[in-house]
Design an enzyme around this catalytic site. Structure first.
Site, short mmCIF file in Angstrom:
data_model
loop_
_atom_site.label_atom_id
_atom_site.label_comp_id
_atom_site.label_asym_id
_atom_site.label_seq_id
_atom_site.Cartn_x
_atom_site.Cartn_y
_atom_site.Cartn_z
N HIS A 211 36.19 26.59 3.80
CA HIS A 211 36.15 27.70 2.76
C HIS A 211 37.36 27.45 1.70
O HIS A 211 38.45 27.30 1.63
CB HIS A 211 36.88 28.74 3.32
CG HIS A 211 37.03 30.04 2.62
ND1 HIS A 211 36.20 31.27 2.75
CD2 HIS A 211 37.74 30.46 1.66
CE1 HIS A 211 36.49 32.29 1.88
NE2 HIS A 211 37.67 31.61 0.90
N GLY A 213 38.22 28.26 -2.20
CA GLY A 213 38.21 29.20 -3.00
C GLY A 213 39.59 28.70 -3.65
O GLY A 213 39.71 27.65 -3.84
N GLY A 215 42.42 30.22 -2.80
CA GLY A 215 42.78 29.89 -1.35
C GLY A 215 41.83 29.13 -0.78
O GLY A 215 40.55 29.21 -1.10
N ARG A 244 48.63 26.85 -4.41
CA ARG A 244 49.53 26.48 -3.13
C ARG A 244 49.43 25.04 -2.73
O ARG A 244 48.36 24.47 -2.76
CB ARG A 244 49.14 27.52 -2.17
CG ARG A 244 49.77 29.10 -2.31
CD ARG A 244 49.21 30.00 -1.11
NE ARG A 244 47.84 30.58 -1.56
CZ ARG A 244 47.03 31.20 -0.97
NH1 ARG A 244 46.97 31.32 0.49
NH2 ARG A 244 45.89 31.98 -1.71
N GLY A 333 34.10 29.86 -3.71
CA GLY A 333 33.89 29.61 -5.05
C GLY A 333 33.70 28.02 -5.43
O GLY A 333 32.85 27.49 -6.03
N VAL A 334 34.73 27.23 -4.89
CA VAL A 334 34.56 25.63 -5.10
C VAL A 334 33.44 24.93 -4.37
O VAL A 334 32.79 24.32 -4.65
CB VAL A 334 35.95 25.23 -4.88
CG1 VAL A 334 36.12 23.55 -5.06
CG2 VAL A 334 37.18 25.67 -5.84
N GLY A 335 33.53 25.49 -2.91
CA GLY A 335 32.58 24.86 -2.04
C GLY A 335 31.25 25.20 -2.17
O GLY A 335 30.46 24.30 -1.95
N GLU A 336 30.81 26.20 -2.95
CA GLU A 336 29.39 26.58 -3.09
C GLU A 336 29.03 26.14 -4.44
O GLU A 336 27.93 25.71 -4.80
CB GLU A 336 29.47 28.12 -3.23
CG GLU A 336 29.57 28.68 -1.93
CD GLU A 336 29.48 30.24 -2.06
OE1 GLU A 336 28.94 30.89 -3.03
OE2 GLU A 336 30.28 30.95 -1.01
N ASN A 337 30.01 25.73 -5.39
CA ASN A 337 29.70 25.45 -6.62
C ASN A 337 30.00 23.97 -7.30
O ASN A 337 29.40 23.35 -8.10
CB ASN A 337 30.23 26.42 -7.86
CG ASN A 337 29.86 27.87 -7.67
OD1 ASN A 337 28.59 28.22 -7.60
ND2 ASN A 337 30.68 28.69 -7.28
N GLU A 387 32.19 38.14 2.56
CA GLU A 387 32.99 38.56 3.33
C GLU A 387 32.82 40.18 3.37
O GLU A 387 33.05 40.84 4.44
CB GLU A 387 34.77 38.33 2.86
CG GLU A 387 35.05 37.02 3.09
CD GLU A 387 35.93 36.35 2.40
OE1 GLU A 387 35.74 36.12 1.32
OE2 GLU A 387 37.12 36.15 2.82
P1 ADP Z 1 39.08 33.58 -4.31
O1 ADP Z 1 39.89 32.61 -3.28
O2 ADP Z 1 39.91 34.34 -5.32
O3 ADP Z 1 38.25 34.63 -3.54
P2 ADP Z 1 36.66 32.18 -5.06
O4 ADP Z 1 36.13 31.87 -3.77
O5 ADP Z 1 36.02 33.22 -5.80
O6 ADP Z 1 38.28 32.59 -4.99
O7 ADP Z 1 36.74 30.73 -5.79
C1 ADP Z 1 37.17 31.08 -7.17
C2 ADP Z 1 37.23 29.61 -7.31
O8 ADP Z 1 35.84 28.89 -7.42
C3 ADP Z 1 37.55 29.09 -9.06
O9 ADP Z 1 39.12 29.24 -9.20
C4 ADP Z 1 37.02 28.12 -9.57
O10 ADP Z 1 37.92 26.81 -9.12
C5 ADP Z 1 36.05 27.73 -8.37
N1 ADP Z 1 34.52 27.84 -9.19
C6 ADP Z 1 33.97 28.89 -9.32
N2 ADP Z 1 32.83 28.71 -10.06
C7 ADP Z 1 32.76 27.42 -10.17
C8 ADP Z 1 32.04 26.46 -10.51
N3 ADP Z 1 30.80 26.85 -11.18
N4 ADP Z 1 32.15 25.09 -10.57
C9 ADP Z 1 33.49 24.64 -10.03
N5 ADP Z 1 34.15 25.22 -9.44
C10 ADP Z 1 33.90 26.64 -9.43
#
Ligand code: ADP
Length: 402
Positions: A211, A213, A215, A244, A333-337, A387
């Site tokens: 996971h 993101g 975090g 962190r 966010g990072v893992g999916e994108n 979630e």
């Molecule tokens: P949170 O922990 O706040 O729930 P998310 O899971 O939404 O976080 O992840 C947010 C992070 O995902 C952003 O700070 C960014 O680093 C990354 N992210 C979002 N979209 C992209 C993208 N298209 N490419 C690379 N990283 C991304």
């Protein structure tokens, strides 16, 4: 908007923001999604999306969480999803730290709120605003059941060998120190969805869930049960994150306290807000970090390298714990994108049974997908987390259990 059978309002209350989502737990559809940001500041941002309609109220100050929730409800009305038209059956609350007492989804009562307050020192950034969200939502929607779903819940049954810190037992017993783990709702949801996607029984799969993101946490899951997870007593441990550091030598804290004369609060602020890829490379968001790397910024490159190094270390460690790894799942966010993070985490692991398909990895899809090569002994998936839906489903399960 077509009328749903029933809906759950899922509230995720942070210190200066409040997120709300209206979910049909049966179909899994999200009917409305909104955020109120900058609560308590001079000017707030508030928006709610219902289908292709968006209602916004940006600018006017929103003094506190009660005003924020009222604003969210007003915006729901404006966007066409008034709460009295959607057969709302429960309010689900994202609760972060349940300590030793709470791990199952639990009805919110005065007693639960009082106990959550007692747990605040374990999660000072997360528990107080979450309790505030529960209080104001109960005030505004007093006739509905409110249910708290704990981020630590899924990891309650971690094996003792994984949950226990090797420190003086009398101290950890007195102060309830153990590895609690966080993002549990996501790790559970994503590992279940991976089994559905692969059309395989959950009980037959050994999985590593990443996971990633703001975090970030990793977990090793055998047959649906967690075997280990990277976050600990607090969400500071484990992988490198946006702000962190993840794992650090505890001696650093002693050294900073004794020699650099930093106070506990200063160290806390540094570890929670000024470390991770931000502390090393000056950016939190991986899109901006990538731009810096491409412009030749050596600090950004090092931040990324440290992040990937730690991630690969955890993957290797969890493969050893699991013995056989059927699935590795990237989410959040990072893992999916982030195509680069996935590629760099998985490159050169053919000897461990992991073969990535570069083209599948680079595919732009937003939905669940396989990114490992045909015949790779370990299947690698990208699986969007949800979630809010998991919380909504936990709520209706509590209602059904009576
Ligand atoms: P949170 O922990 O706040 O729930 P998310 O899971 O939404 O976080 O992840 C947010 C992070 O995902 C952003 O700070 C960014 O680093 C990354 N992210 C979002 N979209 C992209 C993208 N298209 N490419 C690379 N990283 C991304």
């Amino acid at each position: 908007m077509t009328a749903p059978g029933r809906t759950v309002l899922v509230v995720n209350s942070g210190s200066s923001s409040l997120k709300c989502q209206l979910i049909d737990p049966d179909s899994g559809a999200s009917l409305a999604d909104g955020t109120v940001e900058r609560i308590g500041e001079d000017s707030a941002l508030a928006g709610m999306t219902v289908g292709d309609r968006e209602a916004r109220r940006d600018g006017p100050a929103i003094a506190d969480h009660e005003a924020a929730l009222r604003t969210a409800f007003d915006l729901l009305d404006e966007a066409g999803a008034s709460l009295d038209t959607v057969n709302l059956v429960a309010v689900g609350h994202r609760a972060v730290h349940g300590g030793r007492s709470f791990y199952e989804p639990t009805p919110v009562t005065d007693e639960l709120i009082a106990k959550m307050r007692e747990l605040a020192p374990l999660a000072p950034l997360h528990n107080p605003p979450s309790v505030l969200g529960m209080e104001v939502a109960r005030k505004l929607l007093p006739d509905l059941p409110h249910i708290a779903v704990f981020d630590t819940g899924f990891f309650h049954d971690l094996p003792a060998a994984a949950a226990t810190y090797a420190i003086d037992r009398t101290v950890s017993e007195k102060w309830h120190i153990r590895r609690y783990g966080f993002h549990g709702t996501s790790h559970k949801y994503v590992s279940e969805q991976a089994a559905v996607f692969l059309d395989a029984p959950l009980t037959s799969l050994n999985q590593i869930v990443l996971h990633l993101g703001n975090g970030a946490s990793a977990s090793a899951i055998a047959g649906g049960r967690p075997v280990d997870t990277s976050m600990g007593l607090t969400p500071l441990e484990g992988l490198v994150m946006g702000t962190r550091p993840g794992d650090v030598d505890a001696g650093i804290i002693l050294y900073l306290s004794r020699t650099a004369k930093m106070s506990v609060d200063e160290i806390d602020e540094m570890l929670n807000r000024r470390s991770g890829v931000f502390g090393l490379g000056g950016e939190i968001d991986f899109r901006e970090l990538r731009e810096q790397i491409e412009s030749g910024d050596a600090a950004a490159q090092l931040a990324y390298d440290v992040y990937i190094h730690r991630l690969r270390k955890y993957i290797g460690a969890y493969m050893a714990l699991l013995g056989r790894t059927d699935v590795i799942v990237f989410t959040a966010g990072v893992g999916e994108n982030d195509v680069n993070v996935r590629r760099d985490a998985m490159t050169g692991l053919g000897g461990l049974g992991i073969e990535l398909d570069e083209q599948l990895n680079a595919g732009p899809a937003k939905t669940a997908r396989r990114i490992s090569a045909d015949g790779s002994p370990t299947t690698v998936l990208v699986m969007p987390t949800n979630e809010e839906l998991a919380i909504a489903r936990d709520c209706v399960a509590v209602l059904a259990a009576g």
